[in-house]
Design a protein around this motif. Structure first.
Motif, PDB file in Angstrom:
ATOM      1  N   ARG A 281      45.681  53.802  66.505  1.00 59.99           N
ATOM      2  CA  ARG A 281      43.814  54.811  67.065  1.00 59.99           C
ATOM      3  C   ARG A 281      43.751  55.669  67.667  1.00 59.99           C
ATOM      4  N   SER A 282      43.495  55.149  68.848  1.00 63.10           N
ATOM      5  CA  SER A 282      43.914  55.773  70.655  1.00 63.10           C
ATOM      6  C   SER A 282      44.871  56.137  70.933  1.00 63.10           C
ATOM      7  N   GLU A 283      46.106  55.622  70.303  1.00 67.55           N
ATOM      8  CA  GLU A 283      47.476  56.264  71.279  1.00 67.55           C
ATOM      9  C   GLU A 283      47.555  56.968  69.739  1.00 67.55           C
ATOM     10  N   THR A 284      47.659  57.243  68.205  1.00 72.42           N
ATOM     11  CA  THR A 284      47.241  58.916  67.694  1.00 72.42           C
ATOM     12  C   THR A 284      46.394  59.866  68.591  1.00 72.42           C
ATOM     13  N   LEU A 285      45.787  59.638  69.021  1.00 76.54           N
ATOM     14  CA  LEU A 285      45.012  60.958  69.144  1.00 76.54           C
ATOM     15  C   LEU A 285      45.513  61.112  70.772  1.00 76.54           C
ATOM     16  N   LEU A 286      45.116  60.519  71.255  1.00 76.66           N
ATOM     17  CA  LEU A 286      46.566  61.003  73.155  1.00 76.66           C
ATOM     18  C   LEU A 286      47.262  61.760  73.082  1.00 76.66           C
ATOM     19  N   ALA A 287      48.537  60.935  71.739  1.00 78.53           N
ATOM     20  CA  ALA A 287      49.224  61.905  71.179  1.00 78.53           C
ATOM     21  C   ALA A 287      48.932  63.636  70.799  1.00 78.53           C
ATOM     22  N   GLU A 288      48.097  63.386  69.783  1.00 79.78           N
ATOM     23  CA  GLU A 288      47.944  64.956  69.792  1.00 79.78           C
ATOM     24  C   GLU A 288      46.809  65.687  70.519  1.00 79.78           C
ATOM     25  N   TRP A 289      46.729  64.438  71.116  1.00 81.06           N
ATOM     26  CA  TRP A 289      45.681  65.732  73.157  1.00 81.06           C
ATOM     27  C   TRP A 289      47.215  66.134  73.312  1.00 81.06           C
ATOM     28  N   ARG A 290      47.907  65.536  73.691  1.00 79.24           N
ATOM     29  CA  ARG A 290      49.492  65.936  75.222  1.00 79.24           C
ATOM     30  C   ARG A 290      49.416  67.283  73.744  1.00 79.24           C
ATOM     31  N   ALA A 291      50.013  66.901  72.565  1.00 83.12           N
ATOM     32  CA  ALA A 291      50.515  68.260  71.443  1.00 83.12           C
ATOM     33  C   ALA A 291      49.374  69.378  71.976  1.00 83.12           C
TER      34      ALA A 291
ATOM     35  N   TYR B 178      29.344  66.640  84.388  1.00 80.12           N
ATOM     36  CA  TYR B 178      30.035  65.968  83.421  1.00 80.12           C
ATOM     37  C   TYR B 178      30.544  66.047  82.021  1.00 80.12           C
ATOM     38  N   TRP B 179      31.900  65.449  81.884  1.00 80.12           N
ATOM     39  CA  TRP B 179      32.457  66.128  80.377  1.00 80.12           C
ATOM     40  C   TRP B 179      32.720  64.693  79.641  1.00 80.12           C
ATOM     41  N   VAL B 180      33.106  65.193  78.546  1.00 81.50           N
ATOM     42  CA  VAL B 180      32.765  64.210  77.742  1.00 81.50           C
ATOM     43  C   VAL B 180      33.997  63.736  76.590  1.00 81.50           C
ATOM     44  N   ALA B 181      34.659  63.060  76.258  1.00 85.33           N
ATOM     45  CA  ALA B 181      35.747  63.361  75.351  1.00 85.33           C
ATOM     46  C   ALA B 181      35.164  62.789  73.960  1.00 85.33           C
ATOM     47  N   HIS B 182      34.796  63.914  73.502  1.00 87.07           N
ATOM     48  CA  HIS B 182      34.040  63.176  71.983  1.00 87.07           C
ATOM     49  C   HIS B 182      35.266  62.322  71.052  1.00 87.07           C
ATOM     50  N   GLU B 183      35.896  62.835  70.772  1.00 85.31           N
ATOM     51  CA  GLU B 183      36.992  62.767  69.866  1.00 85.31           C
ATOM     52  C   GLU B 183      36.816  60.987  70.185  1.00 85.31           C
ATOM     53  N   LEU B 184      37.187  60.261  71.219  1.00 87.47           N
ATOM     54  CA  LEU B 184      37.389  59.027  71.616  1.00 87.47           C
ATOM     55  C   LEU B 184      35.902  57.972  72.170  1.00 87.47           C
ATOM     56  N   VAL B 185      35.550  58.875  71.917  1.00 89.13           N
ATOM     57  CA  VAL B 185      34.046  57.707  71.607  1.00 89.13           C
ATOM     58  C   VAL B 185      33.354  57.798  70.648  1.00 89.13           C
ATOM     59  N   ALA B 186      34.032  58.813  69.016  1.00 85.59           N
ATOM     60  CA  ALA B 186      33.897  58.454  68.353  1.00 85.59           C
ATOM     61  C   ALA B 186      34.340  57.606  67.487  1.00 85.59           C
ATOM     62  N   LEU B 187      35.973  57.528  67.793  1.00 85.07           N
ATOM     63  CA  LEU B 187      36.520  56.643  67.283  1.00 85.07           C
ATOM     64  C   LEU B 187      36.345  55.101  68.306  1.00 85.07           C
ATOM     65  N   VAL B 188      35.652  55.288  68.789  1.00 84.27           N
ATOM     66  CA  VAL B 188      35.754  53.443  69.516  1.00 84.27           C
ATOM     67  C   VAL B 188      34.264  52.901  68.990  1.00 84.27           C
ATOM     68  N   ALA B 189      32.940  54.360  68.586  1.00 81.10           N
ATOM     69  CA  ALA B 189      32.099  54.204  67.926  1.00 81.10           C
ATOM     70  C   ALA B 189      32.108  53.776  67.133  1.00 81.10           C
ATOM     71  N   GLY B 190      33.025  54.010  66.264  1.00 87.14           N
ATOM     72  CA  GLY B 190      33.265  53.801  64.604  1.00 87.14           C
ATOM     73  C   GLY B 190      33.392  52.408  64.404  1.00 87.14           C
ATOM     74  N   TRP B 191      34.532  51.736  66.119  1.00 85.60           N
ATOM     75  CA  TRP B 191      35.207  49.864  65.533  1.00 85.60           C
ATOM     76  C   TRP B 191      34.557  49.434  65.188  1.00 85.60           C
ATOM     77  N   PRO B 192      34.703  48.492  64.550  1.00 84.89           N
ATOM     78  CA  PRO B 192      35.750  47.296  64.573  1.00 84.89           C
ATOM     79  C   PRO B 192      35.934  48.508  62.824  1.00 84.89           C
ATOM     80  N   GLY B 193      35.552  49.954  62.576  1.00 90.60           N
ATOM     81  CA  GLY B 193      35.777  50.915  61.008  1.00 90.60           C
ATOM     82  C   GLY B 193      37.014  50.760  60.755  1.00 90.60           C
ATOM     83  N   THR B 194      37.538  50.896  59.225  1.00 84.55           N
ATOM     84  CA  THR B 194      38.829  51.584  58.952  1.00 84.55           C
ATOM     85  C   THR B 194      39.571  52.903  59.410  1.00 84.55           C
TER      86      THR B 194
END
Length: 128
Positions: A32-42, A112-128
């Motif tokens: 999911r992290s790799e997918t998010l990074l790819a979305e950011w690059r896009a 300070y700047w926050v990558a909220h999508e990444l924080v939410a992704l990690v905060a939801g771990w180990p959710g599915t």
């Protein structure tokens, strides 16, 4: 408890299952992290290939909350270039400026700047 009670076989089975679940959850988080990074690059279409903003994306998994000073230090660029990179990422919805209600001391407060999508992704771990 199983181990202390001498029930080694059930304990090994339990431990192996826990490790398997943990490994699967970690693998899913990485995917999911790799997918998010790819979305950011896009989202950076139209931004120069050598722009610092592109390099900051790879920094965000280690530093989901950053300042221009951190970006400058880690990437070996000026603080001004770090600010510009973060502003570019903010325009593209990748980071958001963090606003604190705390009173600032003398001088200009650090932004300070926050990558909220990444924080939410990690905060939801180990959710599915």
């Amino acid at each position: 408890t199983l181990f202390r009670l001498g029930q080694l076989d059930p304990w090994v089975v339990w431990l192996a299952a826990a490790l398997e679940r943990s490994s699967e959850a970690a693998g899913a988080l990485m995917a999911r992290s790799e997918t998010l990074l790819a979305e950011w690059r896009a989202r950076l279409i139209g931004v120069r290939a050598d722009a610092a903003a592109r390099r900051v994306i790879d920094l965000l998994p280690e530093h989901p909350v950053v300042s221009a000073a951190v970006v400058a230090e880690v990437l070996g660029i000026t603080a001004r270039a770090g600010q510009t990179a973060l502003a570019t990422l903010a325009e593209r919805g990748i980071v958001e400026r963090f606003h604190s209600d705390e009173a600032a001391g003398p001088g200009r407060p650090t932004r300070y700047w926050v990558a909220h999508e990444l924080v939410a992704l990690v905060a939801g771990w180990p959710g599915t």
